[in-house]
Design a protein around this motif. Structure first.
Motif, PDB file in Angstrom:
ATOM      1  N   THR A  11      -5.274   7.544  -6.749  1.00 37.34           N
ATOM      2  CA  THR A  11      -5.996   7.135  -7.957  1.00 37.34           C
ATOM      3  C   THR A  11      -6.142   5.621  -8.040  1.00 37.34           C
ATOM      4  OG1 THR A  11      -3.942   7.095  -9.252  1.00 37.34           O
ATOM      5  CG2 THR A  11      -5.224   9.158  -9.255  1.00 37.34           C
ATOM      6  N   GLY A  12      -5.813   4.908  -6.961  1.00 42.39           N
ATOM      7  CA  GLY A  12      -5.734   3.456  -7.010  1.00 42.39           C
ATOM      8  C   GLY A  12      -6.941   2.682  -6.523  1.00 42.39           C
ATOM      9  N   ASN A  13      -8.095   3.322  -6.365  1.00 40.76           N
ATOM     10  CA  ASN A  13      -9.278   2.580  -5.955  1.00 40.76           C
ATOM     11  C   ASN A  13      -9.787   1.780  -7.140  1.00 40.76           C
ATOM     12  OD1 ASN A  13     -11.726   1.575  -5.115  1.00 40.76           O
ATOM     13  ND2 ASN A  13     -12.406   3.495  -4.172  1.00 40.76           N
ATOM     14  N   SER A  14      -9.681   0.472  -7.066  1.00 40.51           N
ATOM     15  CA  SER A  14     -10.111  -0.412  -8.157  1.00 40.51           C
ATOM     16  C   SER A  14     -11.565  -0.839  -8.016  1.00 40.51           C
ATOM     17  CB  SER A  14      -9.216  -1.653  -8.201  1.00 40.51           C
ATOM     18  OG  SER A  14      -7.879  -1.280  -8.387  1.00 40.51           O
ATOM     19  N   GLY A  15     -12.302  -0.214  -7.120  1.00 43.34           N
ATOM     20  CA  GLY A  15     -13.705  -0.530  -6.937  1.00 43.34           C
ATOM     21  C   GLY A  15     -14.028  -1.074  -5.563  1.00 43.34           C
ATOM     22  N   GLU A  16     -13.026  -1.575  -4.858  1.00 42.08           N
ATOM     23  CA  GLU A  16     -13.244  -2.134  -3.529  1.00 42.08           C
ATOM     24  C   GLU A  16     -12.579  -1.299  -2.436  1.00 42.08           C
ATOM     25  OE1 GLU A  16     -12.899  -6.579  -3.109  1.00 42.08           O
ATOM     26  OE2 GLU A  16     -11.748  -6.284  -4.965  1.00 42.08           O
ATOM     27  N   GLY A  17     -11.947  -0.214  -2.821  1.00 48.79           N
ATOM     28  CA  GLY A  17     -11.201   0.559  -1.839  1.00 48.79           C
ATOM     29  C   GLY A  17     -10.092  -0.287  -1.246  1.00 48.79           C
ATOM     30  N   TYR A  21      -5.537  -6.205   0.993  1.00 53.21           N
ATOM     31  CA  TYR A  21      -4.231  -5.690   0.544  1.00 53.21           C
ATOM     32  C   TYR A  21      -4.090  -5.639  -0.974  1.00 53.21           C
ATOM     33  CZ  TYR A  21       0.795  -4.919   0.384  1.00 53.21           C
ATOM     34  OH  TYR A  21       2.027  -4.386   0.140  1.00 53.21           O
ATOM     35  N   ARG A  22      -4.601  -6.606  -1.701  1.00 52.91           N
ATOM     36  CA  ARG A  22      -4.471  -6.645  -3.160  1.00 52.91           C
ATOM     37  C   ARG A  22      -5.634  -5.944  -3.876  1.00 52.91           C
ATOM     38  NH1 ARG A  22       0.584  -7.766  -3.687  1.00 52.91           N
ATOM     39  NH2 ARG A  22       1.274  -9.719  -2.805  1.00 52.91           N
ATOM     40  N   ALA A  23      -6.539  -5.324  -3.143  1.00 61.25           N
ATOM     41  CA  ALA A  23      -7.723  -4.714  -3.749  1.00 61.25           C
ATOM     42  C   ALA A  23      -7.453  -3.339  -4.356  1.00 61.25           C
ATOM     43  CB  ALA A  23      -8.839  -4.599  -2.707  1.00 61.25           C
ATOM     44  N   GLY A  47       5.463  -3.563  -5.715  1.00 61.57           N
ATOM     45  CA  GLY A  47       4.260  -3.712  -6.511  1.00 61.57           C
ATOM     46  C   GLY A  47       3.850  -2.490  -7.295  1.00 61.57           C
ATOM     47  N   GLY A  48       4.705  -1.489  -7.385  1.00 62.10           N
ATOM     48  CA  GLY A  48       4.360  -0.266  -8.102  1.00 62.10           C
ATOM     49  C   GLY A  48       4.582  -0.359  -9.601  1.00 62.10           C
ATOM     50  N   ASP A  49       4.076   0.624 -10.296  1.00 60.72           N
ATOM     51  CA  ASP A  49       4.195   0.729 -11.753  1.00 60.72           C
ATOM     52  C   ASP A  49       5.562   1.325 -12.085  1.00 60.72           C
ATOM     53  OD1 ASP A  49       4.091   1.535 -14.429  1.00 60.72           O
ATOM     54  OD2 ASP A  49       2.039   2.272 -14.296  1.00 60.72           O
ATOM     55  N   PRO A  50       6.450   0.580 -12.738  1.00 61.73           N
ATOM     56  CA  PRO A  50       7.795   1.086 -13.011  1.00 61.73           C
ATOM     57  C   PRO A  50       7.840   2.250 -14.002  1.00 61.73           C
ATOM     58  CG  PRO A  50       7.470  -1.033 -14.080  1.00 61.73           C
ATOM     59  CD  PRO A  50       6.246  -0.779 -13.231  1.00 61.73           C
ATOM     60  N   SER A  51       6.751   2.523 -14.685  1.00 61.05           N
ATOM     61  CA  SER A  51       6.737   3.635 -15.642  1.00 61.05           C
ATOM     62  C   SER A  51       6.402   4.974 -14.979  1.00 61.05           C
ATOM     63  CB  SER A  51       5.739   3.358 -16.772  1.00 61.05           C
ATOM     64  OG  SER A  51       4.406   3.431 -16.292  1.00 61.05           O
ATOM     65  N   ARG A  52       6.091   4.941 -13.685  1.00 60.96           N
ATOM     66  CA  ARG A  52       5.719   6.162 -12.964  1.00 60.96           C
ATOM     67  C   ARG A  52       6.764   6.519 -11.919  1.00 60.96           C
ATOM     68  NH1 ARG A  52      -0.676   6.507 -11.879  1.00 60.96           N
ATOM     69  NH2 ARG A  52      -1.371   5.965 -13.965  1.00 60.96           N
ATOM     70  N   MET A  53       6.834   7.802 -11.609  1.00 60.70           N
ATOM     71  CA  MET A  53       7.721   8.276 -10.550  1.00 60.70           C
ATOM     72  C   MET A  53       7.248   7.732  -9.211  1.00 60.70           C
ATOM     73  SD  MET A  53      10.013  10.309 -11.943  1.00 60.70           S
ATOM     74  CE  MET A  53      10.552  11.697 -10.979  1.00 60.70           C
TER      75      MET A  53
END
Length: 154
Positions: A11-17, A21-23, A47-53
């Motif tokens: 679910t992490g495609n921010s528009g640039e695929g 590395y930071r895209a 670099g992950g979201d700490p609120s998610r498993m």
């Protein structure tokens, strides 16, 4: 032979695929038919979201849950009445060159409430049987130990 299926959806495609590395975000969903979605992310140290498993949370939780389910099974067979079970497992990991990591050990720390009159020797001995049958513990390549605490139900 038993099979298990899951569907992992990035679910992490921010528009640039993955243009660089930071895209992109390190997020995904676990979708198993007929079950609620589990929203996941990379470990916060990477670099992950700490609120998610994250995968490490899921592996440690699977070890603990498998041990618990076998403990309850063997307790019921032995006549040890368990009224409550909680675990706060801890996994130790190391990071190698380039960020490659691995678990080096896990310790399960269950607190188990048993009914008054339970055979505490039998309650403790049950743990020694579990790693011979627990699917998850038998599948990992690091030691899994346990340090149970027992309480008598008031």
């Amino acid at each position: 032979m038993q099979t298990y299926e899951s569907r992992i959806v990035w679910t992490g495609n921010s528009g640039e695929g993955t243009a660089h590395y930071r895209a992109y975000a390190r997020t995904w969903d676990i979708a198993v038919p007929g079950k609620p979605l589990v929203h996941c992310s990379n470990d916060p140290l990477m670099g992950g979201d700490p609120s998610r498993m994250n995968p490490e949370d899921l592996l440690l939780s699977a070890l603990s849950a498998c041990h618990m389910l076998w403990y309850l099974h063997y307790a019921s067979e032995a006549g040890v009445v368990v009224t409550r079970y909680e675990d706060t497992p801890v996994g130790a990991a190391e990071l190698g060159p380039g960020g490659a990591g691995r678990f080096t050990s896990a310790e399960l720390r269950p607190v188990i409430w048993v009914a008054l009159g339970a055979d505490m020797g039998e309650a403790a001995a049950i743990h020694d049987k579990i790693h011979k049958v627990c699917f998850i513990a038998r599948s990992v390549n690091f030691p899994v130990t346990y340090a149970p605490e027992f309480r008598i139900e008031d």
